[in-house]
Design a protein around this motif. Structure first.
Motif, PDB file in Angstrom:
ATOM      1  N   GLN A 262     -24.629 -66.496 -38.681  1.00 42.62           N
ATOM      2  CA  GLN A 262     -23.427 -66.745 -39.486  1.00 42.62           C
ATOM      3  C   GLN A 262     -22.391 -67.413 -38.583  1.00 42.62           C
ATOM      4  OE1 GLN A 262     -23.169 -66.066 -42.782  1.00 42.62           O
ATOM      5  NE2 GLN A 262     -25.220 -65.157 -42.855  1.00 42.62           N
ATOM      6  N   ARG A 263     -21.735 -68.416 -39.130  1.00 41.71           N
ATOM      7  CA  ARG A 263     -20.744 -69.138 -38.331  1.00 41.71           C
ATOM      8  C   ARG A 263     -19.363 -69.061 -38.971  1.00 41.71           C
ATOM      9  NH1 ARG A 263     -22.472 -75.023 -37.143  1.00 41.71           N
ATOM     10  NH2 ARG A 263     -22.964 -75.034 -39.370  1.00 41.71           N
ATOM     11  N   ALA A 264     -18.346 -69.079 -38.137  1.00 43.31           N
ATOM     12  CA  ALA A 264     -16.959 -69.085 -38.599  1.00 43.31           C
ATOM     13  C   ALA A 264     -16.218 -70.222 -37.907  1.00 43.31           C
ATOM     14  CB  ALA A 264     -16.285 -67.748 -38.285  1.00 43.31           C
ATOM     15  N   ARG A 265     -15.216 -70.763 -38.585  1.00 40.15           N
ATOM     16  CA  ARG A 265     -14.403 -71.835 -37.994  1.00 40.15           C
ATOM     17  C   ARG A 265     -13.558 -71.321 -36.842  1.00 40.15           C
ATOM     18  NH1 ARG A 265     -14.801 -76.048 -41.430  1.00 40.15           N
ATOM     19  NH2 ARG A 265     -15.312 -75.570 -43.606  1.00 40.15           N
ATOM     20  N   GLY A 266     -13.280 -70.046 -36.863  1.00 38.13           N
ATOM     21  CA  GLY A 266     -12.497 -69.386 -35.835  1.00 38.13           C
ATOM     22  C   GLY A 266     -12.462 -67.920 -36.180  1.00 38.13           C
ATOM     23  N   VAL A 267     -11.809 -67.121 -35.356  1.00 38.02           N
ATOM     24  CA  VAL A 267     -11.725 -65.687 -35.630  1.00 38.02           C
ATOM     25  C   VAL A 267     -10.308 -65.275 -36.020  1.00 38.02           C
ATOM     26  CG1 VAL A 267     -13.693 -65.125 -34.181  1.00 38.02           C
ATOM     27  CG2 VAL A 267     -11.397 -65.118 -33.171  1.00 38.02           C
ATOM     28  N   ALA A 268      -9.439 -66.237 -36.249  1.00 38.70           N
ATOM     29  CA  ALA A 268      -8.076 -65.936 -36.688  1.00 38.70           C
ATOM     30  C   ALA A 268      -7.558 -67.085 -37.540  1.00 38.70           C
ATOM     31  CB  ALA A 268      -7.154 -65.708 -35.490  1.00 38.70           C
ATOM     32  N   SER A 269      -6.844 -66.718 -38.592  1.00 36.92           N
ATOM     33  CA  SER A 269      -6.177 -67.702 -39.446  1.00 36.92           C
ATOM     34  C   SER A 269      -4.872 -67.075 -39.909  1.00 36.92           C
ATOM     35  CB  SER A 269      -7.046 -68.061 -40.656  1.00 36.92           C
ATOM     36  OG  SER A 269      -6.352 -68.923 -41.533  1.00 36.92           O
ATOM     37  N   GLY A 270      -3.772 -67.543 -39.323  1.00 36.30           N
ATOM     38  CA  GLY A 270      -2.487 -66.938 -39.652  1.00 36.30           C
ATOM     39  C   GLY A 270      -2.474 -65.474 -39.263  1.00 36.30           C
ATOM     40  N   ARG A 271      -2.325 -64.596 -40.252  1.00 36.99           N
ATOM     41  CA  ARG A 271      -2.252 -63.157 -40.010  1.00 36.99           C
ATOM     42  C   ARG A 271      -3.567 -62.438 -40.338  1.00 36.99           C
ATOM     43  NH1 ARG A 271       2.631 -60.504 -39.353  1.00 36.99           N
ATOM     44  NH2 ARG A 271       4.290 -61.951 -38.773  1.00 36.99           N
ATOM     45  N   VAL A 272      -4.641 -63.199 -40.404  1.00 35.85           N
ATOM     46  CA  VAL A 272      -5.966 -62.626 -40.665  1.00 35.85           C
ATOM     47  C   VAL A 272      -6.828 -62.783 -39.417  1.00 35.85           C
ATOM     48  CG1 VAL A 272      -8.047 -62.760 -42.070  1.00 35.85           C
ATOM     49  CG2 VAL A 272      -5.805 -63.137 -43.125  1.00 35.85           C
ATOM     50  N   LEU A 273      -7.374 -61.669 -38.925  1.00 32.57           N
ATOM     51  CA  LEU A 273      -8.260 -61.657 -37.764  1.00 32.57           C
ATOM     52  C   LEU A 273      -9.634 -61.157 -38.213  1.00 32.57           C
ATOM     53  CD1 LEU A 273      -5.856 -59.862 -35.218  1.00 32.57           C
ATOM     54  CD2 LEU A 273      -5.906 -62.288 -35.844  1.00 32.57           C
ATOM     55  N   LEU A 274     -10.685 -61.632 -37.548  1.00 33.07           N
ATOM     56  CA  LEU A 274     -12.042 -61.203 -37.859  1.00 33.07           C
ATOM     57  C   LEU A 274     -12.662 -60.513 -36.649  1.00 33.07           C
ATOM     58  CD1 LEU A 274     -13.419 -64.465 -39.556  1.00 33.07           C
ATOM     59  CD2 LEU A 274     -12.393 -62.475 -40.688  1.00 33.07           C
ATOM     60  N   ALA A 275     -13.462 -59.480 -36.899  1.00 36.20           N
ATOM     61  CA  ALA A 275     -14.161 -58.771 -35.825  1.00 36.20           C
ATOM     62  C   ALA A 275     -15.544 -58.371 -36.302  1.00 36.20           C
ATOM     63  CB  ALA A 275     -13.373 -57.541 -35.378  1.00 36.20           C
ATOM     64  N   GLY A 276     -16.435 -58.096 -35.346  1.00 42.81           N
ATOM     65  CA  GLY A 276     -17.789 -57.717 -35.697  1.00 42.81           C
ATOM     66  C   GLY A 276     -18.556 -58.887 -36.285  1.00 42.81           C
ATOM     67  N   ASP A 277     -19.541 -58.596 -37.135  1.00 48.78           N
ATOM     68  CA  ASP A 277     -20.374 -59.645 -37.717  1.00 48.78           C
ATOM     69  C   ASP A 277     -19.563 -60.628 -38.554  1.00 48.78           C
ATOM     70  OD1 ASP A 277     -22.366 -58.167 -36.552  1.00 48.78           O
ATOM     71  OD2 ASP A 277     -23.256 -57.460 -38.418  1.00 48.78           O
ATOM     72  N   ALA A 278     -18.433 -60.193 -39.100  1.00 51.94           N
ATOM     73  CA  ALA A 278     -17.592 -61.079 -39.903  1.00 51.94           C
ATOM     74  C   ALA A 278     -17.071 -62.260 -39.094  1.00 51.94           C
ATOM     75  CB  ALA A 278     -16.415 -60.300 -40.491  1.00 51.94           C
ATOM     76  N   ALA A 279     -16.960 -62.098 -37.783  1.00 53.57           N
ATOM     77  CA  ALA A 279     -16.424 -63.144 -36.919  1.00 53.57           C
ATOM     78  C   ALA A 279     -17.469 -64.191 -36.557  1.00 53.57           C
ATOM     79  CB  ALA A 279     -15.848 -62.525 -35.643  1.00 53.57           C
TER      80      ALA A 279
END
Length: 367
Positions: A262-279
């Motif tokens: 799974q790929r993400a554009r980044g692990v933060a967008s404004g006030r939203v952060l991602l951790a674990g598999d979601a990142a």
């Protein structure tokens, strides 16, 4: 953004181990935190998931630091095994320099973390996130249980993260049939006394089998391979493991997960952060997903509590890259090397021939 309702310091989306760990870190830092989890968080009804179930030394230390000490079995190291032409067996072993880890049933880990979350008084809301909107000061989440508002959101909702998608951080999967995106995992448990205190990785033609001791009379067996590989078909590629399991009864049904990449554009967008598999996730080859996820949750809370708001996303991005670098680099390299059949067949013999290199990689991942 319309007014109404409380505004929490942090909304954690996802009540798995990484989300609960993030909530515990936030509560310990004095933040007003709430957890959103559609299945609820109940120690008496823990949520299961296809997982290798090995807490490497770094992950075990992180869990204990949260005030949690789940039952399980001793893990002293990692072993790679394969059979070459003519049935020749290859085996490379290394014990963790940082001390032992622990094999823990996913349900046992979740129950222990859930009990701790309830003990410290973190509220849990049985809600499923549908969408989100944010301005410069807060985030509003639309859920199937009504709106929830927070100054920050930590998305820990797994491989198929709704938060990642709603925050615009989702990256479309590769072209249909692309092999890099088609790896899946299936896990079961067998009623047999562990024959080793190490996590064993058995390499087959195009699958890997993971064996993790999780109790005095139980081991977890996970098979990783291409899309469509059944547990039985994958296991059939691993004759040494089949022999070990001969006569053992299965205590759980097959449970699968994937696609793993799974790929993400980044692990933060404004006030939203991602951790674990979601990142974003590379593969389960190295078995350190929980260690990386727990470290990321801690880094997210540290960024929230030690810097100014406008710097939080950048600080967390930097910390996430630092904490996950070894996982991403080593896993991607192993995955690439395991694709061509000649290279795949030589991986375990190479580890046998170069034990210092194999040991250094294992110790780096286990920290």
């Amino acid at each position: 953004m319309p007014p109404g309702g409380p505004v929490h310091d942090l909304v954690v989306v996802g009540g798995g181990p990484v989300g609960l760990a993030g909530a515990l870190r936030a509560a310990a830092a004095g933040l007003d935190v709430v957890v959103l989890e559609p299945r609820g968080v109940d120690p008496a009804a823990p949520v299961d998931k296809a997982c290798g179930e090995g807490l490497l030394p770094g992950a075990l230390a992180a869990v204990r630091d949260l005030g949690v000490d789940p039952p399980g079995a001793l893990l002293t190291g990692i072993a790679y095994s394969s059979q070459g032409p003519g049935g020749r067996a290859w085996r490379a072993e290394h014990d963790f320099a940082a001390g032992p880890g622990r094999g823990v049933r996913r349900t046992a880990l979740h129950a222990a973390l859930a009990a701790r979350v309830l003990e410290v008084g973190v509220p849990v809301r049985r809600s499923r996130v549908l969408d989100l909107a944010q301005d410069g000061a807060r985030v509003q989440l639309a859920t199937d249980d009504g709106p929830v508002r927070g100054r920050w959101v930590l998305g820990c909702d797994g491989l198929h993260s709704a938060v990642r998608r709603a925050a615009g951080l989702e990256v479309a999967a590769g072209r249909p049939g692309a092999r890099w995106s088609a790896r899946f995992g299936v896990r079961r448990h067998a009623a047999v006394a562990p024959w080793s205190s190490r996590v064993e990785v058995h390499w087959g033609r195009d699958v890997e089998g993971y064996v993790t001791p999780v109790g005095p009379q139980e081991v977890g067996v996970a098979v990783l391979g291409p899309r469509g590989t059944s547990f039985e078909a994958g296991l059939a590629q691993l004759p040494g493991l089949v022999e070990r399991l001969q006569g053992a009864g299965w205590t759980t049904a097959a449970r699968g997960a994937g696609p793993l990449r799974q790929r993400a554009r980044g692990v933060a967008s404004g006030r939203v952060l991602l951790a674990g598999d979601a990142a974003g996730y590379v593969d389960a080859l190295t078995g350190e997903g929980l260690r990386v996820g727990l470290a990321a949750a801690e880094a997210a809370v540290r960024a929230l509590t030690t810097g100014r708001s406008r710097w939080v996303a950048d600080a967390y991005e930097c910390a996430w890259r630092r904490e996950t670098r070894s996982f991403r680099v080593v896993t991607a390299a192993l995955l690439a090397a395991s694709r061509p059949a000649p290279l795949r067949a030589g991986l375990v013999p190479l580890a046998v021939a170069a034990p210092p290199v194999f040991g250094a990689v294992v110790d780096r991942l286990a920290q």
